[in-house]
Design an enzyme around this catalytic site. Sequence first.
Site, short mmCIF file in Angstrom:
data_model
loop_
_atom_site.label_atom_id
_atom_site.label_comp_id
_atom_site.label_asym_id
_atom_site.label_seq_id
_atom_site.Cartn_x
_atom_site.Cartn_y
_atom_site.Cartn_z
N VAL A 189 0.83 -1.20 0.00
CA VAL A 189 0.00 0.00 0.00
C VAL A 189 0.87 1.26 0.00
CG1 VAL A 189 -1.98 -1.10 1.12
CG2 VAL A 189 -0.20 -0.05 2.53
N ASP A 190 2.19 1.05 0.02
CA ASP A 190 3.10 2.21 -0.02
C ASP A 190 3.82 2.24 -1.36
OD1 ASP A 190 4.70 0.02 0.23
OD2 ASP A 190 5.66 0.64 2.11
N ASP A 191 4.80 3.10 -1.50
CA ASP A 191 5.47 3.23 -2.79
C ASP A 191 6.66 2.29 -2.90
OD1 ASP A 191 3.72 5.09 -3.84
OD2 ASP A 191 4.66 6.69 -2.69
#
Length: 668
Positions: free
Chosen positions: A537-539
Amino acid sequence: MQRLEVLARQLTAGSATNDRTPLLASRDVYDSMYRKSVEDPEGFWGELALGYYWQNKFPARGHMLYNTDVGRGKIDVQFFRGGTTNISYNCLDRWVAAGRGDDPCVLWEGNDESERRTVTYRQMLEDVCRLSNWLTSRGVKKGDSVTIYLPMVAELPVAMLACARIGAVHSVVFAGFSAEALAQRIVDCQGKVVLTASGVMRGAKAVPLKAIVDDAAKLAVKGGQPVTSVLCLEVPSALRAANTPWDASRDAWWGDVIPMQPPTCPPVWLDAEDRSFLLYTSGSTGKPKGVVHSVGGYMVGVGESCRYLYDMRPGDVVFTTADCGWITGHSYLAYGPLLCGCTVVILGGIPTHPDGGRCWRMVERYKVRQFYTAPTLLRSLLQLGDAWPRQSDLSSLRVLASAGEPMNEHAWHWFQEMIGGSRCPVVDTWWQTETGNGMIAPLPATWFQAKAGAAGVPHFGVLPVILDPATGKELPDNAPAEGVLALRGVWPAMARTLYGDHERWEQVYFAPYKGYYFTGDGARRDEDGHYWITGRVDDVINVSGHRIGTAEVESSLTEHADCAEAAVIGVDHALKGQAIYAFVTLRGVDHQNDAMRKTLMDHVRKSIGPFAVPDTVHWAPALPKTRSGKIMRRVLRKIASGQEKELGDVSTLAEPGVVEMLIKLRGK
Ligand code: 6R9
């Protein structure tokens, strides 16, 4: 010593009597152990830890202490306080003392299938002691960092265990990283000593590792960290000593100096909470993070996960295809299987070289019981066809394990049916560099109903929760849910900090959702309580199971003088899981061409390594941004995948015309 022999004999009883009594005979056994592990972690782990040798015992109560709530002060996790031990002793001496010195410890094969080597437990112990003695002679002491930049030779686990024996903190850097990336890691951990090799064969290509170390050492000096000793192993099949660049005042040949060292070396007894090793991994922002693991907690957590998740017993032959440059290689190739007294199979070449049958021939040759791999390799083996596994006798296999990325259903069925003959559990394990050992996994038991593509149920001590991404609130645990995956509580093998940056450790993992460890992954829990990992859900992008931060690739691209701005995203890829896709804004548009693409790709290869090179460079005279200047990656993902009809709400874009322009430039 007498006590140790008794202990070791008890632990080896499994192999001596061929006792395979299931560790998890029924769902009830798992349920009651799991309950105890979360209700009384101190008692639960304290008991399991007694299966290892402790020079000083930790107290039964009061050995555990933790705070995971940033609101209540410093994030701190401690297990087995007051105990002293040594992981190399538990991996090697213990088994030799139990009369297993002549048993194979490592079965190694090179890139060329005819290159083979067997190292017994006794030889391994001697090799480790010799290297420990050499490290000590070079001034390396407890707490000092040592960088290991080696290909998958038998000397790689030797190097790790030799550091661990004297309390030196190893930092294994995957031998596919570039000189710049290696230098960055040497500087960050303040490592004066590097262990490396002349070169390595990657398929048909020789990579000159020692030359890369020399370049890295020059860069490290500029970064304020001189490298004072380099130990180099000659790998003649890749590069002979005579052709290897050399600095006689700093460098030594492994073959010259190590055999001269005494073959014994008393282990340094370390506090359970001393640092054992660090391993760099990528995050969503900034430079790579040096994840720090503990001595006692890591040992007990990893050893026990091998037993309960993969059913490893003394004498089992374990084949893990991961490189020791990643956490899977640390926990499930080097440390875990040796803590369990297993024999480790190492493949020092490309697993599809010379053909798609290589891994399966090795399974047959060594009667492999546990085969541990990653979905990306499965997908490429699967593509090569069923004829390859059919040519080998795979009947020795009992447990099939995988980690690193989500496994698609097709690969899962192929693994289960074609490789495991429908008789082996597929233990698709979710975990991370930071968690140290497997966290959510199907159980290796016939009664467990695993689901294709699901990571399964929590391992001991693990309390997964699904948080509502909008509110950060925990979703009820008695019903199916989908959201952000976080973990409550603590487990022994969890990382303790980031090297030299405890504040970042707190900010990245504990500040986003107070009281929880934030995993960076999304997940769904179904009606049976099985967890399905839905991706980051992050980069962070997951390319062939390797974590790469989009920010890292972006900053590499923008380092190039011709690149004004870059935005990097992950796109689906049939083999790699995800591929790197870069939108690049040049300074001046007249060189938006293939030559410039190649220049930028070469630049990333040089600054990070081959695996971080974008598959696609999409020219972007401008990037879609919000009015506050934030790049809208969601929009870029849709453009990259040709789903521009589903762009969603673009009303917050500062310049809506940018989207049209980018669509026109796709494939140009
Ligand atoms: C062990 C390892 C960690 C990230 C993790 C997640 C992904 C790992 C997975 C999985 C789906 C699995 N991941 N195992 N996703 N199913 N069984 O790979 O550690 O390199 O730190 O990567 O990999 O996204 O957050 P690491």
